[in-house]
Design an enzyme around this catalytic site. Sequence first.
Site, short mmCIF file in Angstrom:
data_model
loop_
_atom_site.label_atom_id
_atom_site.label_comp_id
_atom_site.label_asym_id
_atom_site.label_seq_id
_atom_site.Cartn_x
_atom_site.Cartn_y
_atom_site.Cartn_z
N LYS A 83 -40.81 -5.23 -14.38
CA LYS A 83 -39.46 -4.49 -14.69
C LYS A 83 -39.34 -3.36 -13.95
CE LYS A 83 -37.36 -5.24 -19.26
NZ LYS A 83 -37.33 -5.15 -20.33
C1 E4P Z 1 -35.09 -6.11 -22.89
O1 E4P Z 1 -35.82 -6.62 -21.91
C2 E4P Z 1 -35.35 -5.07 -23.50
O2 E4P Z 1 -36.69 -4.72 -23.89
C3 E4P Z 1 -34.60 -5.22 -25.09
O3 E4P Z 1 -33.69 -6.22 -25.11
C4 E4P Z 1 -33.91 -4.02 -25.61
O4 E4P Z 1 -33.27 -4.21 -26.66
P1 E4P Z 1 -32.96 -2.95 -27.84
O5 E4P Z 1 -31.38 -2.57 -27.27
O6 E4P Z 1 -32.77 -3.70 -28.75
O7 E4P Z 1 -33.84 -2.06 -27.53
#
Ligand code: E4P
Length: 214
Positions: A83
Amino acid sequence: MKFFLDTANLDEIRAGAALGIVDGITTNPSLVAKEGKDFKTLVAQICEIIPGPVSAEVVSTECDSMVKEARELAEIAPNIIVKLPTIPEGVKALKICASEGIKTNLTLIFQPLQALIVAKVGATFCSPFLGRLDDIGHDGMLLIEEIRTIYDNYGFQTEILAASLRHPLHVVQAAKAGADIGTMPYDVFKKMLNHPLTDIGLERFLADWNKAKK
Ligand code: E4P
């Protein structure tokens, strides 16, 4: 639509895997920090439980260090997806990763041009964060629709990973908008199969069955 769990918690991942409908996992530095475990060991354990894509995020913000981290993460298991943040240095790192065959998930996407750019450069997944847009009064789902249209116009193979999903309705809407994947917390995942009428209906069927048997 594929379902990913957005968690680094092994109990949640095992419970989700037992249901047989978890296609992959996304983590982020906040989720990993919550678990209080060694990052690479934890990611390796997740990859053993889930054979599908497992996203693990770099924490550097400069291209060379991101690529170094990406190479190390990619060594952990064949299903690792690195990522990268969607910032200029992240896009530079993406180009190098793509040329080396390292699969990537470009994260923190909040506008369609970021999604267009990462697809052009060769991202495996792009992660628009719907919930965080909704939080500030924008229409997160519109972003999914726009990215879907753009990707279809040009035949991009980058998969749209709808992220920051906060409730089951987000999953339904993301599916209708054409997201390839929805990643959600375990709590949302559990709610996807629930309906009170299903429970009431089953209770009645079983009560009638048992009555008739007496
Ligand atoms: C995705 O890869 C992220 O980790 C995640 O969906 C972030 O979600 P949040 O905005 O609820 O922290």
